[in-house]
Design a protein around this motif. Sequence first.
Motif, mmCIF file in Angstrom:
data_model
loop_
_atom_site.group_PDB
_atom_site.id
_atom_site.type_symbol
_atom_site.label_atom_id
_atom_site.label_comp_id
_atom_site.label_asym_id
_atom_site.label_seq_id
_atom_site.Cartn_x
_atom_site.Cartn_y
_atom_site.Cartn_z
ATOM 1 N N LEU A 52 0.521 7.276 8.777
ATOM 2 C CA LEU A 52 1.973 7.358 8.771
ATOM 3 C C LEU A 52 2.435 8.732 8.294
ATOM 4 C CD1 LEU A 52 2.913 3.823 7.421
ATOM 5 C CD2 LEU A 52 2.464 4.567 9.768
ATOM 6 N N VAL A 53 3.480 9.218 8.919
ATOM 7 C CA VAL A 53 3.985 10.561 8.645
ATOM 8 C C VAL A 53 4.392 10.708 7.185
ATOM 9 C CG1 VAL A 53 5.837 12.181 9.182
ATOM 10 C CG2 VAL A 53 4.694 10.933 11.030
ATOM 11 N N SER A 54 5.050 9.704 6.644
ATOM 12 C CA SER A 54 5.543 9.785 5.272
ATOM 13 C C SER A 54 4.410 9.975 4.281
ATOM 14 C CB SER A 54 6.328 8.521 4.928
ATOM 15 O OG SER A 54 7.460 8.393 5.767
ATOM 16 N N VAL A 55 3.302 9.252 4.477
ATOM 17 C CA VAL A 55 2.168 9.356 3.568
ATOM 18 C C VAL A 55 1.508 10.719 3.709
ATOM 19 C CG1 VAL A 55 -0.102 8.399 3.012
ATOM 20 C CG2 VAL A 55 1.807 6.871 3.528
ATOM 21 N N ARG A 56 1.387 11.204 4.945
ATOM 22 C CA ARG A 56 0.756 12.507 5.147
ATOM 23 C C ARG A 56 1.585 13.617 4.514
ATOM 24 N NH1 ARG A 56 0.086 10.864 10.612
ATOM 25 N NH2 ARG A 56 1.366 12.596 11.318
ATOM 26 N N ARG B 224 0.825 -1.209 0.000
ATOM 27 C CA ARG B 224 0.000 0.000 0.000
ATOM 28 C C ARG B 224 0.861 1.263 0.000
ATOM 29 N NH1 ARG B 224 -5.129 -1.151 4.044
ATOM 30 N NH2 ARG B 224 -5.655 -3.239 3.251
ATOM 31 N N LEU B 225 1.966 1.230 0.726
ATOM 32 C CA LEU B 225 2.866 2.384 0.725
ATOM 33 C C LEU B 225 3.451 2.613 -0.660
ATOM 34 C CD1 LEU B 225 4.720 1.833 4.120
ATOM 35 C CD2 LEU B 225 3.097 3.649 3.592
ATOM 36 N N ALA B 226 3.809 1.528 -1.324
ATOM 37 C CA ALA B 226 4.348 1.658 -2.679
ATOM 38 C C ALA B 226 3.325 2.295 -3.609
ATOM 39 C CB ALA B 226 4.771 0.289 -3.204
ATOM 40 N N ALA B 227 2.056 1.952 -3.421
ATOM 41 C CA ALA B 227 0.998 2.541 -4.239
ATOM 42 C C ALA B 227 0.855 4.037 -3.983
ATOM 43 C CB ALA B 227 -0.325 1.830 -3.965
ATOM 44 N N GLU B 228 1.283 4.475 -2.802
ATOM 45 C CA GLU B 228 1.249 5.897 -2.456
ATOM 46 C C GLU B 228 2.535 6.618 -2.846
ATOM 47 O OE1 GLU B 228 -1.168 7.671 -1.218
ATOM 48 O OE2 GLU B 228 -2.622 6.097 -0.750
ATOM 49 N N GLY B 229 3.480 5.886 -3.411
ATOM 50 C CA GLY B 229 4.744 6.492 -3.792
ATOM 51 C C GLY B 229 5.771 6.535 -2.689
ATOM 52 N N VAL B 230 5.575 5.712 -1.655
ATOM 53 C CA VAL B 230 6.496 5.668 -0.521
ATOM 54 C C VAL B 230 7.241 4.342 -0.543
ATOM 55 C CG1 VAL B 230 6.717 5.712 1.989
ATOM 56 C CG2 VAL B 230 5.014 7.169 0.865
ATOM 57 N N GLU B 231 8.540 4.401 -0.530
ATOM 58 C CA GLU B 231 9.359 3.188 -0.511
ATOM 59 C C GLU B 231 9.295 2.553 0.873
ATOM 60 O OE1 GLU B 231 14.069 1.901 -1.056
ATOM 61 O OE2 GLU B 231 13.411 3.958 -1.434
ATOM 62 N N ALA B 232 9.245 1.224 0.907
ATOM 63 C CA ALA B 232 9.213 0.512 2.187
ATOM 64 C C ALA B 232 10.185 -0.654 2.151
ATOM 65 C CB ALA B 232 7.809 0.007 2.490
ATOM 66 N N GLU B 233 10.844 -0.872 3.268
ATOM 67 C CA GLU B 233 11.750 -2.004 3.420
ATOM 68 C C GLU B 233 11.339 -2.788 4.655
ATOM 69 O OE1 GLU B 233 16.494 -3.079 4.118
ATOM 70 O OE2 GLU B 233 15.836 -0.995 3.940
#
Length: 363
Positions: free
Chosen positions: A353-357, A28-37
């Motif tokens: 999450l802060v990154s998404v906001r 879901r984060l990837a769909a928002e343009g946020v990289e996740a590991e």
Amino acid sequence: MPTRRTVLIVSAGMGAGHDAVAVELARRLAAEGVEAEIVDVLRLLPFRLGVALRGWYGWMMRSAPWLYALIYRVFFVSDRAPPTSPLTVMAAARLRGLIRRRMPAEVVSTFHLAAQAVGHLRLRGRLPVPSTVLLTDFAAHRLWLHPGNDRYLCSDQATARAVHAATGRPAFCHAPLVRPEFRRSGGDVTPVRSRIGARAGERLVLVSAGAWGVGGVEETARVLARSGRYLPVVLCGHNRELRHLLRHTGVALGWCDDMPDLMAAAYALVDNAAGLTCREAMAAGVPVISYRPIPGHGRDGALAMARAGLSVYAGDAGELLAALDRLGCGAERTRRIARGAALFDAAPAESFLVSVRHLADER
């Protein structure tokens, strides 16, 4: 410390639920343009302690559940347990080095040891970015809770209130993190029924034993099969011995990659761990009954689900069959399904999450 828009998700290969939640969050984060590991906190422990811990837990749940019940009572829920364990300190030391190399914008924990280690770093000023704990249990035992973490994400309001009262930190209710395939209903279930050999009109009852294939599911399968009203489909996970034992009792399946299809064909789920499988059933519109839960977090989670009206807790075989029979009534079935479906009306976990906001603000 400079940061980039990357979220570090600290999970654990302890069963399958924690990692499955981590993977879905990363998607879901990837769909928002946020990289996740995603990292496994057990792999951060030195001297292969994580491997030993995983193996020991599996042995206890299969062979000595009473021992796990004792450990859970002493260390997981007792107020007299030490505030910081040696495992927490060792995991935190390795995690700090990883964070300094990766430089994430945020850290999310989906396992209680991870929550302890990250909170330990954050409280001591060794983690300069926000820490979020995403609980995968319905009952929040003390090892999920650390005052160093910034916020907690819970699957229901009752758990969120309890977590806030215990930590003083913000605790929010979010929609459960399950794969979108579970919420797609109305498909043809004939292929999956044919594959498992179900006759026309037979009511399929999924019996979940988790990835470990543990708990008293043999007795559950026998009760269902002897009733003549239900076909038990036992999800044995990776436990080949359990699958062999149940080969003449209903249907015994190993690790399944087609769970959404099985859920779509199911009359009900009988569960013993109150984990991710229950949330998947609720997403699919399958009523949940808890029966013979595994000790510790399994039992506490099952009781918490029942108190919230999300499931039925059956105390014996008679109550199990009576609960299943009641689901044949349209009104009772509709009410149970609606309770579970209501969980998904909450905001998605990633929205907190802060990154998404920050990304949304920039847009």
